[in-house]
Scaffold this active site. Structure first.
Site, PDB file in Angstrom:
ATOM      1  N   HIS A 119       0.623  -1.054   0.070  1.00 15.08           N
ATOM      2  CA  HIS A 119       0.036   0.115   0.100  1.00 15.08           C
ATOM      3  C   HIS A 119       1.040   1.229  -0.101  1.00 15.08           C
ATOM      4  O   HIS A 119       0.149   2.350   0.273  1.00 15.08           O
ATOM      5  CB  HIS A 119      -0.968  -0.186   1.261  1.00 15.08           C
ATOM      6  CG  HIS A 119      -2.145  -1.290   1.326  1.00 15.08           C
ATOM      7  ND1 HIS A 119      -2.572  -1.571   2.313  1.00 15.08           N
ATOM      8  CD2 HIS A 119      -2.638  -1.605   0.190  1.00 15.08           C
ATOM      9  CE1 HIS A 119      -3.468  -2.706   1.771  1.00 15.08           C
ATOM     10  NE2 HIS A 119      -3.369  -2.423   0.655  1.00 15.08           N
ATOM     11  N   ALA A 233       2.024  -9.206  18.989  1.00 15.75           N
ATOM     12  CA  ALA A 233       3.417  -9.593  18.125  1.00 15.75           C
ATOM     13  C   ALA A 233       4.465  -9.509  18.745  1.00 15.75           C
ATOM     14  O   ALA A 233       5.530 -10.483  18.520  1.00 15.75           O
ATOM     15  CB  ALA A 233       3.205  -8.559  16.823  1.00 15.75           C
TER      16      ALA A 233
HETATM   17  P1  NAD Z   1      -6.806  -4.189  10.618  1.00 10.35           P
HETATM   18  O1  NAD Z   1      -6.530  -2.795  11.369  1.00 10.35           O
HETATM   19  O2  NAD Z   1      -7.908  -4.702   9.771  1.00 10.35           O
HETATM   20  O3  NAD Z   1      -6.527  -5.325  11.696  1.00 10.35           O
HETATM   21  C1  NAD Z   1      -5.556  -5.297  12.680  1.00 10.35           C
HETATM   22  C2  NAD Z   1      -5.056  -6.615  13.244  1.00 10.35           C
HETATM   23  O4  NAD Z   1      -4.136  -6.559  14.289  1.00 10.35           O
HETATM   24  C3  NAD Z   1      -6.431  -7.298  14.014  1.00 10.35           C
HETATM   25  O5  NAD Z   1      -6.525  -8.579  13.459  1.00 10.35           O
HETATM   26  C4  NAD Z   1      -5.807  -7.226  15.472  1.00 10.35           C
HETATM   27  O6  NAD Z   1      -6.343  -8.500  16.111  1.00 10.35           O
HETATM   28  C5  NAD Z   1      -4.364  -7.243  15.316  1.00 10.35           C
HETATM   29  N1  NAD Z   1      -3.665  -6.929  16.513  1.00 10.35           N
HETATM   30  C6  NAD Z   1      -4.054  -5.682  17.115  1.00 10.35           C
HETATM   31  N2  NAD Z   1      -3.076  -5.745  18.196  1.00 10.35           N
HETATM   32  C7  NAD Z   1      -1.961  -6.511  17.663  1.00 10.35           C
HETATM   33  C8  NAD Z   1      -0.704  -6.682  18.305  1.00 10.35           C
HETATM   34  N3  NAD Z   1      -0.319  -6.197  19.386  1.00 10.35           N
HETATM   35  N4  NAD Z   1      -0.168  -7.758  18.056  1.00 10.35           N
HETATM   36  C9  NAD Z   1      -0.639  -8.348  16.506  1.00 10.35           C
HETATM   37  N5  NAD Z   1      -1.667  -8.212  16.157  1.00 10.35           N
HETATM   38  C10 NAD Z   1      -2.428  -7.205  16.603  1.00 10.35           C
HETATM   39  O7  NAD Z   1      -5.383  -4.191   9.778  1.00 10.35           O
HETATM   40  P2  NAD Z   1      -4.913  -4.674   8.329  1.00 10.35           P
HETATM   41  O8  NAD Z   1      -5.358  -6.032   8.089  1.00 10.35           O
HETATM   42  O9  NAD Z   1      -3.642  -4.524   8.086  1.00 10.35           O
HETATM   43  O10 NAD Z   1      -5.827  -3.725   7.434  1.00 10.35           O
HETATM   44  C11 NAD Z   1      -5.707  -2.446   7.689  1.00 10.35           C
HETATM   45  C12 NAD Z   1      -5.245  -1.506   6.526  1.00 10.35           C
HETATM   46  O11 NAD Z   1      -5.093  -0.186   7.054  1.00 10.35           O
HETATM   47  C13 NAD Z   1      -3.940  -1.945   5.803  1.00 10.35           C
HETATM   48  O12 NAD Z   1      -4.186  -1.924   4.458  1.00 10.35           O
HETATM   49  C14 NAD Z   1      -3.004  -0.915   6.289  1.00 10.35           C
HETATM   50  O13 NAD Z   1      -2.244  -0.341   4.918  1.00 10.35           O
HETATM   51  C15 NAD Z   1      -3.793   0.315   6.978  1.00 10.35           C
HETATM   52  N6  NAD Z   1      -3.037   0.674   8.244  1.00 10.35           N
HETATM   53  C16 NAD Z   1      -1.839   0.696   8.387  1.00 10.35           C
HETATM   54  C17 NAD Z   1      -1.323   1.301   9.333  1.00 10.35           C
HETATM   55  C18 NAD Z   1       0.496   1.360   9.474  1.00 10.35           C
HETATM   56  O14 NAD Z   1       1.048   1.590   8.504  1.00 10.35           O
HETATM   57  N7  NAD Z   1       0.821   1.050  10.994  1.00 10.35           N
HETATM   58  C19 NAD Z   1      -2.098   1.539  10.530  1.00 10.35           C
HETATM   59  C20 NAD Z   1      -3.400   1.574  10.217  1.00 10.35           C
HETATM   60  C21 NAD Z   1      -4.054   0.937   9.154  1.00 10.35           C
END
Ligand code: NAD
Length: 257
Positions: A119, A233
Site C-alpha cells: 500500500h 506480535a
Molecule cells: P486491521 O486494522 O484490519 O487489523 C489489525 C489486526 O491487528 C487485527 O487482526 C488485530 O487483532 C491485530 N492486532 C491488534 N493488536 C495486535 C498486536 N499487538 N499484535 C499483533 N496483532 C495485533 O489491519 P490490516 O488487516 O493491516 O488492514 C488495515 C489497512 O490499514 C492496511 O491496508 C494498512 O495499510 C492500513 N493501516 C496501516 C497502518 C500502519 O501503517 N501502521 C495503521 C493502520 C492502518
C-alpha cells in the site's frame, strides 16, 4: 503455546523460503492504532479523507486530517521487537521477503531490506502533476496542501488511497512470494482489505504452511492457518527469536512458558 512455538520454529528453520505478511497489528505496540476495531483510527477520523475522489476535490481539507494522523502522530513511532525480529530473520537467512500492508516505514527502520509495500509508504510524497517524489522530511507541512517545488502541483502521500490501484512492483513481488514460499508468517492483519488479503490464500494454494500471529482470530485463522500463535506480535516474536537464535537465551531465558 510452548509446543506451538517449538513447532513453528522447526518449520521456519527447515523452510527454504519464508515470507512475512504483516498488517496494522504489528505496529500497534509501536503506538500506531489500527484503522478498524476498538481504539482504531476510524473511531476518531472519517475515512473519506483517504478516498482519492474526496482528496482531489478538497486537498486542503483532506491534508489537515492526513497531516495529523500520518505525520504528526505516525512520525513519532519507532520499530518494536516484532519488526526487529523479522529484520534479524532476514539478516540471518531465515526470511526471504516481507510483504507489508503498512505504510509506516517501520520495517525498513528496523533493518528489513527486502520489502514489498503493498500500500505504499507515508514517508514519500508524490506530485500529482509532474510525478516528482519527495521524502516527507524535505517538505514543510506548515501550510497544507503541500505543493511541488518544480511545478507547483499538489503533493499527495505516496500510499494507496481508497479507489487507487495497487502499485505493479509490490503486486508482482507478492504474487511471486506466494507461489514460491514454503512458509507464510502472517502477523497482525484481519484479512479484510482486498486484494492484499488474497495473498496468504494464494500462498496456501501453492503449498505454503501458514503460521499466524494475532491476539484475535482473523479471517485467515479458521480457513488457512496451520499454526495459530495467539498473542501480541512482540511477545510471540520474542519467544520465536529465542528458539530460532539460541544465543539470545542469555537475554530472556524465561520468555518461554
Ligand atoms: P486491521 O486494522 O484490519 O487489523 C489489525 C489486526 O491487528 C487485527 O487482526 C488485530 O487483532 C491485530 N492486532 C491488534 N493488536 C495486535 C498486536 N499487538 N499484535 C499483533 N496483532 C495485533 O489491519 P490490516 O488487516 O493491516 O488492514 C488495515 C489497512 O490499514 C492496511 O491496508 C494498512 O495499510 C492500513 N493501516 C496501516 C497502518 C500502519 O501503517 N501502521 C495503521 C493502520 C492502518
Amino acid at each position: 503455546m510452548t509446543d506451538k512455538i517449538k513447532e513453528a520454529t522447526l518449520i521456519l528453520k527447515r523452510s527454504r523460503f519464508t515470507t512475512a505478511f504483516t498488517g496494522a497489528g504489528i505496529s500497534v505496540e509501536s503506538g500506531i492504532p489500527s484503522f478498524r476495531g476498538s481504539g482504531g483510527l476510524w473511531e476518531k477520523y472519517d475515512p473519506k479523507v483517504l478516498d482519492l475522489n474526496y482528496f482531489l476535490k478538497d486537498p486542503a481539507g483532506s491534508w489537515v486530517v492526513i497531516k495529523e494522523i500520518f505525520y504528526d502522530f505516525f512520525g513519532m513511532a519507532k520499530p518494536n521487537a516484532a519488526h526487529l525480529v523479522l529484520a534479524r530473520m532476514e539478516r540471518e537467512g531465515l526470511l526471504g521477503r516481507t510483504i507489508t500492508q503498512n505504510i509506516d516505514n517501520l520495517h525498513q527502520e528496523a533493518g528489513s531490506a527486502i520489502i514489498s509495500e503493498f500500500h505504499g509508504n507515508s514517508k514519500t510524497l508524490l506530485c500529482l502533476q509532474c510525478h516528482r517524489k519527495y521524502r516527507s522530511g524535505e517538505i514543510s507541512l506548515e501550510h497544507v496542501p503541500p505543493t511541488c517545488r518544480e511545478c507547483g502541483g499538489i503533493l499527495k502521500p505516496d500510499f494507496v488511497f481508497f479507489g487507487e490501484a495497487i502499485p505493479q512492483l509490490p503486486l508482482a513481488e507478492a504474487y511471486e512470494a506466494a507461489t514460491l514460499s514454503d512458509v507464510f508468517l502472517v502477523i497482525g492483519t484481519t484479512g479484510e482489505v482486498m486484494p492484499a488479503n488474497q495473498i496468504p490464500f494464494m500462498a496456501k494454494e501453492y503449498g505454503a504452511t501458514i503460521i499466524e500471529v494475532n491476539p484475535e482470530p482473523s479471517n485467515f485463522t479458521d480457513k488457512i492457518t496451520d499454526i495459530f500463535l495467539q498473542g501480541k506480535a512482540t511477545e510471540v516474536m520474542k519467544k520465536l527469536e529465542i528458539l530460532l537464535f539460541p544465543a539470545a537465551l542469555d537475554d530472556d531465558q524465561d520468555g518461554i512458558d
